[in-house]
Design a protein around this motif. Structure first.
Motif, short mmCIF file in Angstrom:
data_model
loop_
_atom_site.label_atom_id
_atom_site.label_comp_id
_atom_site.label_asym_id
_atom_site.label_seq_id
_atom_site.Cartn_x
_atom_site.Cartn_y
_atom_site.Cartn_z
N LYS A 107 -1.74 0.60 -5.85
CA LYS A 107 -0.39 0.12 -5.50
C LYS A 107 -0.16 -1.09 -6.41
O LYS A 107 1.04 -1.35 -7.12
CB LYS A 107 -0.08 -0.13 -4.05
CG LYS A 107 1.32 -0.79 -3.83
CD LYS A 107 2.31 0.29 -4.26
CE LYS A 107 3.68 -0.39 -3.45
NZ LYS A 107 4.56 0.39 -3.85
N LYS A 108 -1.19 -1.93 -6.57
CA LYS A 108 -0.81 -3.23 -7.39
C LYS A 108 -1.04 -2.94 -8.93
O LYS A 108 -0.32 -3.71 -9.54
CB LYS A 108 -1.88 -4.29 -6.82
CG LYS A 108 -1.86 -5.86 -7.52
CD LYS A 108 -2.75 -6.58 -6.84
CE LYS A 108 -2.54 -8.05 -7.33
NZ LYS A 108 -3.37 -9.30 -6.92
N SER A 126 -6.15 2.49 -2.04
CA SER A 126 -4.69 2.60 -2.22
C SER A 126 -3.96 1.11 -2.56
O SER A 126 -2.87 1.24 -3.21
CB SER A 126 -4.19 3.11 -0.99
OG SER A 126 -4.48 2.36 0.25
N MET A 127 -4.53 0.20 -1.93
CA MET A 127 -3.90 -1.29 -2.30
C MET A 127 -4.23 -1.55 -3.88
O MET A 127 -3.21 -2.09 -4.32
CB MET A 127 -4.61 -2.20 -1.53
CG MET A 127 -4.27 -2.02 0.09
SD MET A 127 -4.88 -3.66 0.90
CE MET A 127 -5.14 -2.96 2.39
N MET A 170 0.87 -1.32 -0.03
CA MET A 170 -0.02 0.16 -0.16
C MET A 170 1.07 1.39 -0.07
O MET A 170 2.03 1.40 0.78
CB MET A 170 -1.05 0.03 1.22
CG MET A 170 -1.80 1.37 1.44
SD MET A 170 -2.69 1.32 2.94
CE MET A 170 -1.51 1.79 4.12
N LEU A 220 -8.33 2.91 1.93
CA LEU A 220 -7.52 1.86 2.27
C LEU A 220 -7.35 0.95 1.17
O LEU A 220 -6.30 0.40 0.29
CB LEU A 220 -7.53 1.26 3.47
CG LEU A 220 -6.58 0.14 3.90
CD1 LEU A 220 -5.38 0.69 4.16
CD2 LEU A 220 -7.07 -0.80 5.32
#
Length: 160
Positions: free
Chosen positions: A40-41, A36-37, A1, A33
Motif C-alpha cells: 500500500k505504501k 499488504s501495508m 492497508m 498484514l
C-alpha cells in the motif's frame, strides 16, 4: 492497508504452506498484514475491476512470450558457450522505454535480466541500462526490437 492485497497475499500463503497447523495460519496472517501495508505504501498495485483482465493477460499472453524468449536466449547462450569460435560483441546499451509506472518498469527490467544474454544494470526514469552479450546494433529502434519490444508491449497492457 489494502484489504484486497491482504486477502490475495493470505490466500497465497495458505495455498503455498497448507493449512494443517493453526500456528502457520497465524504467522501467515501477520506476514500478509505486513506485506499488504508495504504494498500500500510503496506500490501502486490496485485490485480494481480490471485486475482480472490484467491478470489473464499476464498469465495467458505475457508468460508464454516470456518463456519462449527465455528458451530462445538459453539456446543462443548455450551455443556460444559450446562453440567459442562464434563471435560475440559484449557491451552496454541504453534503452528508452515508454512505460510510465514503476511496477511495469520493474517487470520489464526483471524480464530482461531473466533472459540469458542480457542483464539490466540500472533503471533511471525512462531509461534502462543493459549489458548485452552480443550487441547487434546501437540504433534505438533495433535495440528495442532485439531486447525489450515484445515484453514492453504486453507489460503496458498489463500494468498501465
Amino acid at each position: 492497508m489494502s484489504l484486497s492485497t491482504f486477502f490475495v497475499t493470505y490466500f497465497t500463503w495458505i495455498l503455498l504452506t497448507g493449512y494443517s497447523n493453526v500456528s502457520e495460519l497465524i504467522v501467515g496472517f501477520f506476514v500478509s498484514l505486513v506485506i499488504s501495508m508495504i504494498f500500500k505504501k510503496y506500490y501502486g498495485i490496485k485490485f480494481d475491476k480490471l485486475f482480472l483482465v490484467r491478470f489473464v493477460k499476464f498469465v495467458l499472453i505475457y508468460l508464454p512470450v516470456f518463456i519462449w524468449e527465455m528458451i530462445k536466449a538459453n539456446f543462443d547462450v548455450a551455443v556460444r558457450v559450446l562453440n567459442p569460435k562464434l563471435p560475440i560483441n559484449p557491451g552496454f546499451v541504453k534503452l528508452n522505454t515508454n512505460l510510465t509506472k514503476d511496477s511495469s518498469k520493474f517487470a520489464l527490467a526483471n524480464s530482461i535480466t531473466l533472459t540469458p544474454g542480457t542483464l539490466t544494470l540500472d533503471v533511471k526514469e525512462d531509461v534502462l541500462y543493459v549489458h548485452w552479450i552480443d550487441v547487434k546494433t546501437t540504433e534505438e529502434g533495433e535495440k528495442k526490437k532485439y531486447i525489450s519490444e515484445k515484453f514492453e508491449k504486453i507489460l503496458k497492457g498489463v500494468f498501465e
